[in-house]
Design a protein around this motif. Structure first.
Motif, PDB file in Angstrom:
ATOM      1  N   ALA A  80       0.724  -1.337   0.078  1.00  0.00           N
ATOM      2  CA  ALA A  80       0.069   0.111  -0.063  1.00  0.00           C
ATOM      3  C   ALA A  80       0.806   1.154  -0.064  1.00  0.00           C
ATOM      4  N   ALA A  81       0.434   2.242  -0.669  1.00  0.00           N
ATOM      5  CA  ALA A  81       1.375   3.472  -0.894  1.00  0.00           C
ATOM      6  C   ALA A  81       0.593   4.763  -0.211  1.00  0.00           C
ATOM      7  N   VAL A  82       1.384   5.401   0.677  1.00  0.00           N
ATOM      8  CA  VAL A  82       0.807   6.888   1.157  1.00  0.00           C
ATOM      9  C   VAL A  82       1.765   7.801   0.615  1.00  0.00           C
ATOM     10  N   PRO A  83       1.728   9.074   0.769  1.00  0.00           N
ATOM     11  CA  PRO A  83       2.780  10.046   0.362  1.00  0.00           C
ATOM     12  C   PRO A  83       3.822  10.083   1.388  1.00  0.00           C
ATOM     13  N   GLY A  84       4.818  10.526   0.797  1.00  0.00           N
ATOM     14  CA  GLY A  84       6.169  10.801   1.468  1.00  0.00           C
ATOM     15  C   GLY A  84       5.970  11.719   2.758  1.00  0.00           C
ATOM     16  N   LEU A  85       6.209  11.251   3.733  1.00  0.00           N
ATOM     17  CA  LEU A  85       5.838  12.085   5.246  1.00  0.00           C
ATOM     18  C   LEU A  85       6.686  13.357   5.240  1.00  0.00           C
ATOM     19  N   GLY A  86       6.074  14.432   5.804  1.00  0.00           N
ATOM     20  CA  GLY A  86       6.744  15.737   5.968  1.00  0.00           C
ATOM     21  C   GLY A  86       6.810  16.045   7.330  1.00  0.00           C
ATOM     22  N   GLU A  87       8.011  16.876   7.807  1.00  0.00           N
ATOM     23  CA  GLU A  87       8.094  17.624   9.080  1.00  0.00           C
ATOM     24  C   GLU A  87       7.615  18.872   8.894  1.00  0.00           C
ATOM     25  N   VAL A  88       6.690  19.247   9.801  1.00  0.00           N
ATOM     26  CA  VAL A  88       6.302  20.723   9.576  1.00  0.00           C
ATOM     27  C   VAL A  88       7.224  21.468  10.584  1.00  0.00           C
ATOM     28  N   ALA A 104      20.090  10.290   4.943  1.00  0.00           N
ATOM     29  CA  ALA A 104      20.162   8.845   5.048  1.00  0.00           C
ATOM     30  C   ALA A 104      19.606   8.278   6.296  1.00  0.00           C
ATOM     31  N   LEU A 105      19.371   9.024   7.299  1.00  0.00           N
ATOM     32  CA  LEU A 105      18.779   8.558   8.398  1.00  0.00           C
ATOM     33  C   LEU A 105      17.119   8.555   8.337  1.00  0.00           C
ATOM     34  N   VAL A 106      16.293   9.721   7.832  1.00  0.00           N
ATOM     35  CA  VAL A 106      15.135   9.821   7.848  1.00  0.00           C
ATOM     36  C   VAL A 106      14.299   9.201   6.769  1.00  0.00           C
ATOM     37  N   LEU A 107      14.999   9.225   5.543  1.00  0.00           N
ATOM     38  CA  LEU A 107      14.262   8.817   4.467  1.00  0.00           C
ATOM     39  C   LEU A 107      13.846   7.403   4.420  1.00  0.00           C
ATOM     40  N   ASN A 111      10.528   9.903   6.026  1.00  0.00           N
ATOM     41  CA  ASN A 111      10.201  11.504   5.956  1.00  0.00           C
ATOM     42  C   ASN A 111      11.203  11.635   4.715  1.00  0.00           C
ATOM     43  N   THR A 112      10.414  12.315   3.578  1.00  0.00           N
ATOM     44  CA  THR A 112      11.031  12.657   2.419  1.00  0.00           C
ATOM     45  C   THR A 112      10.992  14.281   2.327  1.00  0.00           C
ATOM     46  N   TRP A 113      10.515  15.177   3.222  1.00  0.00           N
ATOM     47  CA  TRP A 113      10.290  16.479   3.197  1.00  0.00           C
ATOM     48  C   TRP A 113      10.564  17.202   4.673  1.00  0.00           C
ATOM     49  N   THR A 114      11.157  18.264   4.915  1.00  0.00           N
ATOM     50  CA  THR A 114      11.357  18.781   6.209  1.00  0.00           C
ATOM     51  C   THR A 114      11.085  20.418   6.177  1.00  0.00           C
ATOM     52  N   CYS A 115      10.403  21.000   6.980  1.00  0.00           N
ATOM     53  CA  CYS A 115      10.533  22.455   7.295  1.00  0.00           C
ATOM     54  C   CYS A 115      11.115  22.527   8.331  1.00  0.00           C
ATOM     55  N   GLU A 116      12.772  23.095   7.851  1.00  0.00           N
ATOM     56  CA  GLU A 116      13.542  23.487   8.904  1.00  0.00           C
ATOM     57  C   GLU A 116      13.359  24.560   9.627  1.00  0.00           C
ATOM     58  N   SER A 338       0.720  15.003  -0.892  1.00  0.00           N
ATOM     59  CA  SER A 338      -0.230  14.064  -1.426  1.00  0.00           C
ATOM     60  C   SER A 338       0.640  13.315  -2.783  1.00  0.00           C
ATOM     61  N   VAL A 339       0.015  12.033  -3.249  1.00  0.00           N
ATOM     62  CA  VAL A 339       0.525  11.591  -4.543  1.00  0.00           C
ATOM     63  C   VAL A 339      -0.512  11.899  -5.711  1.00  0.00           C
ATOM     64  N   THR A 340      -0.075  12.969  -6.223  1.00  0.00           N
ATOM     65  CA  THR A 340      -0.935  13.656  -7.090  1.00  0.00           C
ATOM     66  C   THR A 340      -0.200  14.209  -8.153  1.00  0.00           C
ATOM     67  N   PRO A 341      -0.773  14.581  -9.301  1.00  0.00           N
ATOM     68  CA  PRO A 341       0.177  15.019 -10.348  1.00  0.00           C
ATOM     69  C   PRO A 341       0.775  16.178 -10.045  1.00  0.00           C
ATOM     70  N   GLY A 342       1.956  16.483 -10.461  1.00  0.00           N
ATOM     71  CA  GLY A 342       2.679  17.567 -10.185  1.00  0.00           C
ATOM     72  C   GLY A 342       3.605  17.582  -8.979  1.00  0.00           C
ATOM     73  N   ARG A 343       3.214  16.685  -8.122  1.00  0.00           N
ATOM     74  CA  ARG A 343       3.952  16.669  -6.979  1.00  0.00           C
ATOM     75  C   ARG A 343       5.328  15.717  -6.983  1.00  0.00           C
ATOM     76  N   PHE A 344       6.411  16.083  -6.020  1.00  0.00           N
ATOM     77  CA  PHE A 344       7.413  15.123  -6.015  1.00  0.00           C
ATOM     78  C   PHE A 344       7.011  13.627  -5.912  1.00  0.00           C
ATOM     79  N   ALA A 345       7.442  12.435  -6.716  1.00  0.00           N
ATOM     80  CA  ALA A 345       7.303  11.164  -6.652  1.00  0.00           C
ATOM     81  C   ALA A 345       7.823  10.732  -5.482  1.00  0.00           C
ATOM     82  N   ASP A 346       7.272  11.097  -4.107  1.00  0.00           N
ATOM     83  CA  ASP A 346       7.845  10.523  -2.937  1.00  0.00           C
ATOM     84  C   ASP A 346       6.512   9.873  -2.622  1.00  0.00           C
ATOM     85  N   LEU A 347       6.852   8.573  -2.247  1.00  0.00           N
ATOM     86  CA  LEU A 347       5.997   7.656  -1.915  1.00  0.00           C
ATOM     87  C   LEU A 347       6.511   6.921  -0.639  1.00  0.00           C
ATOM     88  N   VAL A 348       5.832   6.390   0.214  1.00  0.00           N
ATOM     89  CA  VAL A 348       6.082   5.373   1.478  1.00  0.00           C
ATOM     90  C   VAL A 348       5.141   4.167   1.012  1.00  0.00           C
TER      91      VAL A 348
END
Length: 614
Positions: A80-88, A104-107, A111-116, A338-348
């Motif tokens: 099953a697929a969900v979008p890459g998780l993000g850190e708010v 290398a640790l979080v992917l 976790n595929t994206w982070t608000c630092e 989200s896993v929708t058109p135009g977004r980065f192809a990041d999936l868990v």
């Protein structure tokens, strides 16, 4: 296609995606999954096909609905697929590893994206904030980092050194990767026009709003309705400091976006469910601070999701709290969430949805992990001198630098003593002995010496005072660290001035990190050679050094007294790194020497100062 977002290339990329979606141009990959979670509706698409081109999603639909062709088809129908998780809201600095190793640790943990939240690094390297955070992605790292430059630079108007204002923030906001302004922590400066930080902070808020960025808040200790309303009225859009469900509910009802950390998650989520919360779109789960050691043990964003499920949320809602909700809040939905058109192809890809068990992670349209194994090599970055040479004490310190002189002829002196997480306007006063003209510690009263060493000016300046209920009881023992939220001057606590000098000198020679001196000998070092906060090495290397430190610390007899904070516990006083905060709800604290506080002891709300002995 890895790389930081650039609007010129973004438009050309999207033109190409249109043609791929219509089947006129071949996709790179057709990924077939058993089911796909649509985070926009919290519903599942069964037997889904996902067409990927140039690292982005081009098409999503049920099996067989894609009319185009693909260079290759990847069968993951059993997952099953969900979008890459993000850190708010995360301080990567608190992982203590640089961004290429953070990836290398979080992917592999989803976790595929982070608000630092960058007020840590920004206090050390204010002008290089964006350059630092965008370097790894620019070199090809799959982890997307969206920086929020620090508002707390300096943390209060009473502190000196690094400085960012609205002019700087206007420049930062020119980058499409900049999501907004990091958590506004100095609430007294927002509400009082005579506070020395007032104009600076409002200029940063104004610059962020002008660029339609997000102004993150920090509402620690703000629980009454007038304060909550004022907080929201100021344009501070979020709070990650709620401790109770009642506080979170009150803040949600005033329009704030609530970011829940794991140590309060169970109570808050259960409490919001009991109150009948139906729309969870204003809620996210967040990491904030988590070391590499804890991430290796617990997980990253995946751990946050599992905690939310355990607290009672349906899996689909829990995933929204780590994907589409933070993406909407940070105005990043064209790219992530989200896993929708135009977004980065990041999936868990999950082999068990209810347990949120991760089988694979994909980022930029390629598989980057299997289980917790990272399949790529971290990108190589030769961090320049400006990132490495940040601990500038200016000279070797001696025991005399940590001594506190008594008034002539006195055999005792009075001393105000703080304890970790001292959030009261009242400061206990203790009587301390004098020997050879110097005020002494008193282990019988659980009193040790605490110091702040200015690591920026090169003047070798040391402020020091006495603290209660923390530090080593053993003779000639000291602990120091260059991570001292949020200013990140060096702090040191010890049972002798000689041991304190030895520890700080060893830390300066190393370029930052931790040093433990036990009974006159250095027994452990942890190296943070990048900004004094991180190491450019794998998480496992940092963890190995931390474990040596923890083991050496077990041989030390540590003083302890309970404090208000429930996370202040006996043993190795690691949380002293956070006890140096000067934001709400702190009142009295020790800071580096400044024109406002020559001896360093200051009330960070009012600016009132006191002598460290009298």
């Amino acid at each position: 296609m890895a790389g930081n977002i650039d609007f010129d290339t973004e438009i050309e990329l999207r033109k190409s995606l249109v043609q791929v979606a219509l089947g006129r141009k071949p996709a790179d990959v057709l990924l077939q999954v058993g089911r796909l979670l649509d985070t926009g509706t919290a519903s599942w698409i069964e037997e889904a096909d996902i067409a990927i081109a140039d690292g982005r999603i081009a098409f999503v639909g049920p099996r067989g609905s894609y009319t185009g062709t693909a260079a290759k088809t990847v069968d993951r129908k059993h997952l099953a697929a969900v979008p890459g998780l993000g850190e708010v809201h995360k301080h990567i600095e608190s992982s203590h590893i640089t961004p290429e190793y953070e990836a290398a640790l979080v992917l592999p943990r989803g976790n595929t994206w982070t608000c630092e939240a960058s007020h840590e690094l920004s206090n050390v390297l204010p002008k290089q904030t964006l350059e630092f955070w965008l370097a790894a992605r620019g070199a090809g790292s799959p982890l997307k980092i969206f920086p929020l430059p620090g508002s707390a630079v300096p943390p209060t108007g009473w502190e000196h050194g690094a400085h960012l204002d609205g002019v700087d923030q206007s420049g930062f906001m020119q980058s499409p990767m900049t999501a907004g302004l990091d958590e506004v922590m100095d609430w007294p400066a927002i509400t009082h026009a005579d506070n020395p930080g007032h104009a600076r902070l409002w200029s940063m808020i104004g610059a962020t709003m002008k660029a339609r960025g997000v102004v993150e808040g920090h509402g620690a200790g703000l629980r009454d309705l007038p304060d909550i309303n004022a907080f929201a009225a100021a344009g501070l859009a979020s709070d990650h400091e709620a401790w109770t469900a009642e506080e979170a509910w009150d803040k949600l009802r005033r329009g704030l976006f609530i970011e829940i950390r794991v140590h309060t998650m169970d109570d808050i989520i259960k409490g919001l469910i009991e109150r009948g919360l139906k729309d969870w779109s204003q809620v996210a789960v967040t990491t904030d601070d988590r070391s590499a050691t804890d991430t290796l043990r617990l997980g990253a964003s995946d751990y946050n999701v599992r905690c939310a499920i355990k607290a009672g949320l349906p899996m689909e809602i829990a995933v929204q709290l780590a994907t589409i909700n933070p993406a909407r809040h940070m105005r990043l939905t064209p790219w992530v969430g989200s896993v929708t058109p135009g977004r980065f192809a990041d999936l868990v890809l999950l082999d068990d949805t209810e347990q949120f068990s991760i089988a694979e992670v994909w980022a930029d349209g390629q598989q980057v992990s299997r289980g917790t194994e990272y399949l790529l090599k971290p990108v190589q970055i030769d961090w320049p001198d400006w990132a490495r040479n940040t601990v500038n004490i200016g000279r070797d310190l001696s025991a005399e630098d940590f001594a506190i002189k008594a008034k002539a002829g006195r055999t005792t002196m009075q001393a105000p003593v703080l304890r970790p997480f001292h959030w009261s306007d009242d400061v206990p006063i203790r009587t301390l002995p004098v020997e050879n003209g110097m005020v002494q510690r008193d282990a019988a009263q659980n009193i040790s010496k605490f110091s702040i060493i200015d690591r920026y000016s090169g003047k070798g300046e040391v402020t020091k005072m006495f603290w209660l209920g923390c530090g080593p009881r053993d003779e000639d023992t000291a602990l120091c660290c260059s991570m001292g939220h949020d200013k990140h001057n060096v702090w040191c606590i010890g049972s002798s001035d000689q041991a304190m000098a030895k520890a700080v000198n060893a830390l300066a020679d190393m370029g930052g990190g931790w040093v433990l001196v036990h009974k006159g000998e250095v027994t452990a070092r942890v190296r943070y050679e990048i900004a004094g906060l991180m190491t450019a090495r794998p998480a496992e290397d940092n963890d190995a050094e931390m474990r040596v430190l923890y083991k050496a610390a077990e041989a030390v007899d540590w003083m302890y007294e309970p404090s208000f904070h429930p996370r202040w516990q006996p043993g190795f006083p690691e949380r002293l790194a956070i006890a140096t905060l000067t934001c709400a709800p702190w009142r009295w604290n020790l800071i580096a020497k400044s024109k406002h506080a020559p001896e360093g002891l200051i009330h960070v709300v009012t600016g009132e100062t006191r002598p460290v002995v009298f």
